[in-house]
Design a protein around this motif. Structure first.
Motif, PDB file in Angstrom:
ATOM      1  N   ASP A   1      78.524  48.411 -18.136  1.00  0.00           N
ATOM      2  CA  ASP A   1      79.259  49.635 -18.433  1.00  0.00           C
ATOM      3  C   ASP A   1      79.775  50.346 -17.195  1.00  0.00           C
ATOM      4  O   ASP A   1      80.619  51.226 -17.289  1.00  0.00           O
ATOM      5  N   ASP A   2      79.314  49.963 -16.010  1.00  0.00           N
ATOM      6  CA  ASP A   2      79.782  50.605 -14.789  1.00  0.00           C
ATOM      7  C   ASP A   2      80.747  49.730 -14.000  1.00  0.00           C
ATOM      8  O   ASP A   2      81.119  50.061 -12.883  1.00  0.00           O
ATOM      9  N   GLY A   3      81.164  48.593 -14.559  1.00  0.00           N
ATOM     10  CA  GLY A   3      82.152  47.751 -13.924  1.00  0.00           C
ATOM     11  C   GLY A   3      81.598  46.686 -12.987  1.00  0.00           C
ATOM     12  O   GLY A   3      82.344  45.882 -12.457  1.00  0.00           O
TER      13      GLY A   3
ATOM     14  N   ASP B   1      61.653  53.427 -14.554  1.00  0.00           N
ATOM     15  CA  ASP B   1      61.913  54.782 -15.046  1.00  0.00           C
ATOM     16  C   ASP B   1      62.925  55.517 -14.168  1.00  0.00           C
ATOM     17  O   ASP B   1      63.641  56.402 -14.647  1.00  0.00           O
ATOM     18  N   ALA B   2      62.985  55.172 -12.888  1.00  0.00           N
ATOM     19  CA  ALA B   2      63.901  55.846 -11.974  1.00  0.00           C
ATOM     20  C   ALA B   2      65.251  55.147 -11.867  1.00  0.00           C
ATOM     21  O   ALA B   2      66.126  55.598 -11.139  1.00  0.00           O
ATOM     22  N   TYR B   3      65.455  54.057 -12.612  1.00  0.00           N
ATOM     23  CA  TYR B   3      66.684  53.272 -12.470  1.00  0.00           C
ATOM     24  C   TYR B   3      67.931  54.051 -12.877  1.00  0.00           C
ATOM     25  O   TYR B   3      68.939  54.010 -12.209  1.00  0.00           O
ATOM     26  N   ARG B   4      67.852  54.770 -13.991  1.00  0.00           N
ATOM     27  CA  ARG B   4      68.995  55.587 -14.441  1.00  0.00           C
ATOM     28  C   ARG B   4      68.594  57.055 -14.429  1.00  0.00           C
ATOM     29  O   ARG B   4      67.470  57.403 -14.755  1.00  0.00           O
TER      30      ARG B   4
ATOM     31  N   ASP C   1      69.624  60.413 -17.794  1.00  0.00           N
ATOM     32  CA  ASP C   1      69.264  59.809 -19.072  1.00  0.00           C
ATOM     33  C   ASP C   1      68.942  58.326 -18.865  1.00  0.00           C
ATOM     34  O   ASP C   1      69.695  57.632 -18.185  1.00  0.00           O
ATOM     35  N   PRO C   2      67.847  57.813 -19.446  1.00  0.00           N
ATOM     36  CA  PRO C   2      67.479  56.412 -19.206  1.00  0.00           C
ATOM     37  C   PRO C   2      68.423  55.387 -19.833  1.00  0.00           C
ATOM     38  O   PRO C   2      68.369  54.214 -19.488  1.00  0.00           O
ATOM     39  N   VAL C   3      69.292  55.818 -20.741  1.00  0.00           N
ATOM     40  CA  VAL C   3      70.207  54.873 -21.388  1.00  0.00           C
ATOM     41  C   VAL C   3      71.617  54.982 -20.831  1.00  0.00           C
ATOM     42  O   VAL C   3      72.254  53.975 -20.502  1.00  0.00           O
ATOM     43  N   THR C   4      72.120  56.198 -20.696  1.00  0.00           N
ATOM     44  CA  THR C   4      73.519  56.371 -20.292  1.00  0.00           C
ATOM     45  C   THR C   4      73.676  57.006 -18.913  1.00  0.00           C
ATOM     46  O   THR C   4      74.799  57.232 -18.474  1.00  0.00           O
TER      47      THR C   4
END
Length: 117
Positions: A7-9, A61-64, A67-70
């Motif tokens: 989703d981020d290319g 948990d810190a990846y996004r 919001d953990p999904v978007t």
């Protein structure tokens, strides 16, 4: 052939639980852990695998953020620290991370030279 993207290319990641397990196993089993014997070796492996599980859960948990999904992705460890802690802590984390890399490199160099001798 069209490249599949997230989703981020960026190109879509292709890792599976098998490849993740292989990476964790190779990270946990150091060159000297199995030489500790039949009791201390497996006990050390279990302890280090629990530490790896805990830290990988924190990193996941810190990846996004926020919001953990978007939320926006943090592609590096330093990005995650910058997003969640910011300020001086990013520089401190960078120094600690590079010191760890140097220590691991020295350790593997010494272990390899002893093994070759």
């Amino acid at each position: 052939m069209a490249t599949r993207v997230d989703d981020d290319g960026r190109p879509m990641r292709t890792g599976t639980w098998v490849t993740a397990s292989a990476h964790i196993i190779t990270a946990v089993i150091g060159s000297g852990v199995l030489s500790l014997g039949w009791v201390a070796g497996p006990a050390t492996l279990i302890i280090f695998s629990l530490v790896t599980l805990f830290t990988s859960t924190l990193l996941a948990d810190a990846y996004r953020h926020p919001d953990p999904v978007t939320g926006q992705r943090n592609y590096t460890y330093m990005d995650a620290v910058r997003t969640h802690l910011g300020g001086f802590k990013v520089k401190f984390c960078g120094v600690a991370q590079y010191a760890n890399l140097v220590g691991v490199t020295v350790g593997y160099t010494i272990t390899a030279s002893i093994s070759m001798a």
